[in-house]
Design an enzyme around this catalytic site. Structure first.
Site, PDB file in Angstrom:
ATOM      1  N   LYS A   1      -6.076   8.678   5.698  1.00 47.00           N
ATOM      2  CA  LYS A   1      -5.680   8.090   4.615  1.00 47.00           C
ATOM      3  C   LYS A   1      -4.522   7.266   4.239  1.00 47.00           C
ATOM      4  CE  LYS A   1      -3.957   9.046   0.628  1.00 47.00           C
ATOM      5  NZ  LYS A   1      -4.601   9.173  -0.862  1.00 47.00           N
TER       6      LYS A   1
ATOM      7  N   CYS B   1       1.753   6.194  -3.766  1.00 45.37           N
ATOM      8  CA  CYS B   1       0.821   6.366  -3.286  1.00 45.37           C
ATOM      9  C   CYS B   1       0.590   5.166  -1.875  1.00 45.37           C
ATOM     10  CB  CYS B   1      -0.495   6.459  -3.025  1.00 45.37           C
ATOM     11  SG  CYS B   1      -0.813   8.056  -4.171  1.00 45.37           S
TER      12      CYS B   1
HETATM   13  N1  SAJ Z   1      -2.254  -3.495  -7.241  1.00 41.91           N
HETATM   14  C1  SAJ Z   1      -1.599  -5.127  -7.976  1.00 41.91           C
HETATM   15  N2  SAJ Z   1      -2.639  -5.575  -7.154  1.00 41.91           N
HETATM   16  C2  SAJ Z   1      -4.238  -5.417  -7.348  1.00 41.91           C
HETATM   17  C3  SAJ Z   1      -4.298  -4.220  -7.077  1.00 41.91           C
HETATM   18  C4  SAJ Z   1      -3.524  -2.777  -7.090  1.00 41.91           C
HETATM   19  O1  SAJ Z   1      -0.587  -5.821  -7.442  1.00 41.91           O
HETATM   20  O2  SAJ Z   1      -5.085  -5.991  -6.527  1.00 41.91           O
HETATM   21  C5  SAJ Z   1      -0.414  -2.808  -8.217  1.00 41.91           C
HETATM   22  C6  SAJ Z   1      -1.431  -1.357  -8.963  1.00 41.91           C
HETATM   23  O3  SAJ Z   1      -0.642  -2.321 -10.031  1.00 41.91           O
HETATM   24  C7  SAJ Z   1      -0.238  -0.618  -8.679  1.00 41.91           C
HETATM   25  C8  SAJ Z   1      -0.641  -0.433  -7.304  1.00 41.91           C
HETATM   26  O4  SAJ Z   1      -0.799  -1.568  -7.224  1.00 41.91           O
HETATM   27  O5  SAJ Z   1       0.773  -0.820  -9.228  1.00 41.91           O
HETATM   28  C9  SAJ Z   1      -1.300   0.858  -6.569  1.00 41.91           C
HETATM   29  O6  SAJ Z   1      -2.232   1.259  -7.689  1.00 41.91           O
HETATM   30  P1  SAJ Z   1      -3.824   0.842  -6.943  1.00 41.91           P
HETATM   31  O7  SAJ Z   1      -4.638   1.112  -8.406  1.00 41.91           O
HETATM   32  O8  SAJ Z   1      -4.609   0.313  -5.992  1.00 41.91           O
HETATM   33  O9  SAJ Z   1      -3.820   2.580  -6.849  1.00 41.91           O
HETATM   34  P2  SAJ Z   1      -3.152   3.662  -6.631  1.00 41.91           P
HETATM   35  O10 SAJ Z   1      -2.300   3.580  -6.708  1.00 41.91           O
HETATM   36  O11 SAJ Z   1      -3.276   4.249  -8.295  1.00 41.91           O
HETATM   37  O12 SAJ Z   1      -4.329   4.758  -5.891  1.00 41.91           O
HETATM   38  C10 SAJ Z   1      -4.814   4.868  -4.631  1.00 41.91           C
HETATM   39  C11 SAJ Z   1      -5.845   4.300  -4.191  1.00 41.91           C
HETATM   40  N3  SAJ Z   1      -6.106   4.178  -2.845  1.00 41.91           N
HETATM   41  C12 SAJ Z   1      -7.131   3.271  -2.469  1.00 41.91           C
HETATM   42  O13 SAJ Z   1      -7.742   2.805  -3.350  1.00 41.91           O
HETATM   43  C13 SAJ Z   1      -7.434   2.727  -1.064  1.00 41.91           C
HETATM   44  C14 SAJ Z   1      -6.598   6.521  -4.561  1.00 41.91           C
HETATM   45  O14 SAJ Z   1      -8.287   5.836  -3.983  1.00 41.91           O
HETATM   46  C15 SAJ Z   1      -5.968   7.134  -3.753  1.00 41.91           C
HETATM   47  O15 SAJ Z   1      -5.884   8.328  -3.786  1.00 41.91           O
HETATM   48  C16 SAJ Z   1      -4.248   6.951  -4.464  1.00 41.91           C
HETATM   49  O16 SAJ Z   1      -3.247   5.902  -3.978  1.00 41.91           O
HETATM   50  C17 SAJ Z   1      -3.919   7.768  -3.427  1.00 41.91           C
HETATM   51  O17 SAJ Z   1      -2.750   9.532  -3.776  1.00 41.91           O
HETATM   52  O18 SAJ Z   1      -3.116   7.726  -2.356  1.00 41.91           O
END
Ligand code: SAJ
Length: 439
Positions: free
Chosen positions: A204, A258
């Site tokens: 995870k 996360c």
């Molecule tokens: N972000 C970027 N660039 C990217 C992707 C995301 O700057 O290319 C930023 C987003 O804007 C945001 C942050 O990262 O601020 C996180 O966003 P996210 O969409 O990547 O993820 P979360 O935090 O909403 O959800 C993640 C997910 N994990 C993965 O994709 C590996 C989700 O599947 C998990 O269930 C969740 O964390 C969790 O609960 O751990």
């Protein structure tokens, strides 16, 4: 008699999970320490936003399959979905896990299953959860079964992902894992993979760390692109045409509970080894400052004595109402430290704790010199650019998300700056210079 499940923690993961099980005909008791949340849920009122949740909650409460309470009861299985916040020193605060576990101990009976869904540092089940559960005097692994099944869903698409994503189930022994699989079979269509609890814990935090490190790489490349005169957004699109490349996207930083947190759970367990992981966290945490410096540069180039900035976005990512660890909060702090006037407009968030929040887009831009896009909400893509322009004092956009239609805004008379766009910045810099010269 239908099986009974007790879900402790009714937040972004616990509540949808509880509702999902209830939807499958399982009797679910949701438990939360927050009495107000409990009372509201029993009246079918929600404290979180998630597409599909209102309808589902209503249906399961009406069918008598879900109710909420402030303390647990006897059940066949328990799911712990409580927060695992991070302390100032970047170590995991496992107090909610401990207290949730303690709260169920008096109700545990032979044959029960306890599943920890909260994200935790590897070894938490073995070293933290089991010692508490032993207080039940049940033989662990023979009378009381324990597993870790980390949630992996993304807010905004939570129900689809709960059903369709593969699930990892790590048991303290085979029987524990198999029992947990039987429960999740109720709604999971993805493959359910069985492993041990510690592997599930590492898997995870590894997933979110993978993402964090890749976002840090994108953020570093964005700054390099500015220096070498390249538009990072174009470059990423081209690089990602390669079948084995998936460069992530730069932005104002990484928010949420996360990705901005979990890598520290690995660092905590192996500080001397987790070098790249720590550096990536630092790069991403530095992005709000990079963005605030861009604003400062623009303000100084324009010679504005009393700049007014329309900040668009509070949520940590698009189309959700969650601002936990949101980079926007840090950017706003920096704007404040610089003494700038600003408004904050986020169509998904109405929180009285946020200063200078306005609830209408026209209010946000009135008399503003620039729009600073921090969250990729779809809402911002549909605004009437001409009307926005009329209300503003100067006409600048700093888009940190590559969200808006650059050509449309340019044609409407805006100077459009993007994070990571070193190709078009020279044109903008000329415009800036001209504007500054003509006052
Ligand atoms: N972000 C970027 N660039 C990217 C992707 C995301 O700057 O290319 C930023 C987003 O804007 C945001 C942050 O990262 O601020 C996180 O966003 P996210 O969409 O990547 O993820 P979360 O935090 O909403 O959800 C993640 C997910 N994990 C993965 O994709 C590996 C989700 O599947 C998990 O269930 C969740 O964390 C969790 O609960 O751990």
């Amino acid at each position: 008699m239908a099986k009974k499940l007790c879900v402790v923690g009714l937040g972004y993961i616990g509540l949808p999970t509880a509702v999902m099980f209830a939807d499958c005909g399982i009797r679910v008791l949701g438990v939360d320490v927050n009495e107000e949340v409990v009372n509201r849920l029993n009246k079918k009122q929600l404290h979180i936003e998630e597409p599909g949740l209102p309808e589902r909650l209503q249906a399961v409460v009406d069918k008598g399959l879900f109710r909420a309470a402030t303390s647990p009861e006897e059940a066949d299985a328990y799911i712990l979905a409580v927060p695992t916040p991070i302390r100032e020193d970047k170590t995991a605060n496992l107090e909610y896990v401990r207290s949730a576990a303690r709260s169920i101990v008096p109700f545990l009976r032979p044959g029960n299953l306890v599943i920890l869904e909260s994200t935790v540092p590897p070894r938490t089940v073995e070293d933290v959860l089991l010692p508490v559960l032993k207080e039940s005097n049940l033989a662990i692994g023979e009378e009381l079964f324990v597993a870790h099944s980390p949630e992996r869903v993304i807010p905004g698409r939570l129900f689809a992902e709960l059903v369709n994503n593969d699930r990892i189930v790590g048991g303290i022994n085979r029987r524990s894992a198999e029992m947990a699989v039987e429960w999740y079979r109720a709604f999971v269509k993805g493959t359910i993979h069985i492993t041990d609890a510690t592997t599930a814990e590492l898997v995870k935090v590894m997933e979110n760390t993978y993402r964090d490190v890749n976002i840090a790489l994108a953020n570093e490349l964005a700054q390099i692109a500015e220096k070498v005169g390249v538009d990072i957004w174009e470059a990423i699109q081209l690089a990602n045409c390669h079948p084995r490349v998936n460069v992530h996207f730069p932005g104002p930083g990484v928010g949420g509970h996360c990705i901005a947190v979990d890598p520290w759970f690995i660092v905590e367990q192996a500080p001397e080894l987790a070098k790249l992981i720590r550096l990536s966290r630092q790069i991403n945490d530095g992005m709000p400052t990079v963005v605030a410096n861009k604003v400062k540069f623009l303000v100084q180039s324009l010679g504005l004595d009393h700049p007014k900035i329309a900040v668009w976005g509070l949520a940590f990512k698009g189309d959700i109402d969650d601002m936990r660890e949101s980079p926007a909060l840090y950017v706003i702090k920096a704007l404040e430290a610089n003494g700038y006037d600003y408004t904050v407009f986020d169509p998904h968030i109405h929180d009285s704790r946020v200063p200078k929040q306005v609830h209408r887009i026209d209010e946000s831009v009135r008399g503003a010199d620039m729009i600073l896009v921090l969250t990729d909400h779809s809402y911002y893509k549909q605004v009437d650019v001409a009307k926005i322009k009329e209300r503003m004092n100067h006409h600048y956009v700093i888009d940190t998300r590559h969200l808006l239609n650059r050509e449309e805004w340019r044609q409407a008379g805006f100077t459009y700056l993007q994070l990571g766009d070193g190709k078009n910045v020279s044109t903008d810099a000329t415009v800036l210079h001209e504007v500054a010269a003509t006052g």
